[in-house]
Design an enzyme around this catalytic site. Structure first.
Site, short mmCIF file in Angstrom:
data_model
loop_
_atom_site.label_atom_id
_atom_site.label_comp_id
_atom_site.label_asym_id
_atom_site.label_seq_id
_atom_site.Cartn_x
_atom_site.Cartn_y
_atom_site.Cartn_z
CD GLU A 89 -2.06 -0.78 3.11
OE1 GLU A 89 -2.23 0.07 3.19
OE2 GLU A 89 -2.81 -2.55 3.32
CB CYS A 336 -0.23 1.12 9.88
SG CYS A 336 1.81 0.47 8.66
N1 SAH Z 1 7.87 -0.05 10.84
C1 SAH Z 1 8.65 0.99 10.91
C2 SAH Z 1 7.20 2.07 9.72
C3 SAH Z 1 6.07 1.17 9.80
S1 SAH Z 1 5.23 1.93 10.77
C4 SAH Z 1 7.43 1.80 12.36
O1 SAH Z 1 7.58 0.68 13.28
O2 SAH Z 1 7.65 2.98 12.80
C5 SAH Z 1 4.09 3.25 10.96
C6 SAH Z 1 3.73 3.78 11.99
O3 SAH Z 1 1.88 3.52 12.97
C7 SAH Z 1 4.40 3.54 12.95
O4 SAH Z 1 4.56 4.71 14.39
C8 SAH Z 1 3.27 2.63 14.12
O5 SAH Z 1 3.74 2.48 15.52
C9 SAH Z 1 2.04 3.13 13.26
N2 SAH Z 1 1.08 2.48 13.23
C10 SAH Z 1 1.01 0.96 13.69
N3 SAH Z 1 -0.23 0.42 13.76
C11 SAH Z 1 -1.10 1.60 14.08
C12 SAH Z 1 -2.17 1.61 14.65
N4 SAH Z 1 -3.41 0.98 14.62
N5 SAH Z 1 -2.75 2.99 14.57
C13 SAH Z 1 -2.31 3.80 14.59
N6 SAH Z 1 -0.06 3.99 14.17
C14 SAH Z 1 -0.37 2.10 13.89
#
Ligand code: SAH
Length: 351
Positions: A89, A336
């Site tokens: 995505e 995400c």
């Molecule tokens: N792996 C990397 C980048 C991808 S996740 C990281 O951990 O930063 C990108 C962001 O989206 C991260 O800050 C992650 O914690 C957040 N994220 C993941 N799932 C989420 C959710 N259900 N609600 C809000 N933010 C979320």
């Protein structure tokens, strides 16, 4: 087959010389690829015989858009099919200062964060540099928007795909490719062991976002199993190294999960933790509070808006620069990995 769109000019030069062609052809081919051609026949200044050889030896795939959703705030979410039928995505968001694309760095993810849709089913494979580049190029086309900023914050852990991400950054920044400045690029990471330090040593001028989400090991271990390697102390140490080495700022991401990480005690520990990083670094540090997006099958729920405001106020009083992130694309599964998760229910990953 060579993944020629992931190659730098000097690497293309090796293919060209292998074919017995003069070296300047590499520059011509690199420019065509940078301009986004989708077939070798468009390379009109390249001799026919060389074009035919390139067709036989090089992959020139362009991702197929499987789904496009436009939210009421203009956010565009795109689902792409890769050459091996896996799906990823990208999201295009419009701000006053320009358009930002959020790209994926892996098919799936092996970090295992409890609140995240992208990690269900684990890691399938790393994305190549060209697959990241294509997300930037074709998301702009599909959304009909000129992309000025990139965040590597989609599916995957970019520092778990280190070489390809660095290669992507070099290419996307190159004036013959998309020419997007490093200062217009952010990389978001959960901070796997060794990753942030290695990135700091690359000396790039990108902005780092660190998915902190909790100020103490007990809480962070529940949310993010990778925390068990080194814990919060090691992560903060890596962040200090990054700031000192690059002079760039760090944005700490903190998703607000009801009853998990949103108490006054958590706020106070976070203040102590970040103020403890060093007073000279405090102008470089910033906390971004993010309302959690509920993901199907996960017990995590968003904190109440009042709790988010109180938490933000506490941090500010504690001397921490804090913002609450605007929710974008809330009506289109923009969290995400949610689109991919839905597709996987119908069409499994290709391993
Ligand atoms: N792996 C990397 C980048 C991808 S996740 C990281 O951990 O930063 C990108 C962001 O989206 C991260 O800050 C992650 O914690 C957040 N994220 C993941 N799932 C989420 C959710 N259900 N609600 C809000 N933010 C979320």
């Amino acid at each position: 087959m060579y993944d020629i769109k992931s190659m730098k000019e000097n690497e293309i030069a090796q293919i060209v010389s292998h074919e017995g062609e003069p070296a300047f052809r590499a520059g011509q081919i690199f420019k065509w690829l940078g301009a986004g051609v989708s077939s070798f026949d468009e390379m009109t200044n390249i001799p026919l015989a060389l074009r035919e050889r390139l067709k036989e030896t090089c992959l020139l795939y362009r991702p197929k858009c499987l789904n496009k959703q436009v939210a009421s705030d203009g956010t565009v979410k795109l689902l792409w099919e890769l050459f091996d039928k896996n799906a990823i995505e990208s999201v295009v968001m419009s701000y006053n200062h320009g358009n930002t694309v959020c790209i994926s760095s892996q098919v799936g993810c092996r970090m295992g964060c409890a609140f995240c849709a992208s990690t269900r089913g684990g890691l399938v494979r790393n994305l190549t540099a060209s697959e990241m580049l294509d997300q930037v190029r074709y998301s702009g086309f599909k959304a009909e928007k000129k992309i000025s900023n990139i965040v590597i914050m989609g599916i995957g852990e970019p520092l778990d795909n280190f070489e390809n991400v660095i290669r992507f950054l070099e290419l996307v920044n190159h004036p013959d490719v998309l020419g997007i400045g490093m200062r217009h690029i952010s990389l978001s990471t959960s901070g796997p062991e060794g990753g942030i330090r290695r990135l700091a040593d690359e000396g790039l001028q990108i902005t780092l976002s660190v998915s902190l989400h909790a100020p103490d090991d007990a809480t962070r271990n529940i949310m993010m199993p990778i925390n068990r390697k080194g814990g919060v102390a090691r992560l903060i140490d890596d962040c200090r190294y990054y700031c000192l080495k690059t002079g760039r700022r760090i944005s700490f991401e903190y998703i607000m999960a009801k009853g998990i990480n949103d108490s006054d005690t958590h706020a106070n520990s976070l203040i102590t933790l970040l103020n403890g990083m060093s007073s000279e670094l405090s102008p470089l540090i910033h906390v971004n509070l993010i309302p959690l997006n509920s993901v199907e099958g996960s017990a995590f729920r968003p904190s109440d808006p009042d709790r988010v405001s109180a938490f933000a106020e506490a941090l500010k009083k504690g001397g921490i620069r804090t913002t609450v992130r605007r929710r974008m694309g809330a009506d289109i599964d923009a969290a995400c990995g949610q689109l991919r998760l839905k597709r996987r229910a119908q069409s499994p990953d290709r391993r």
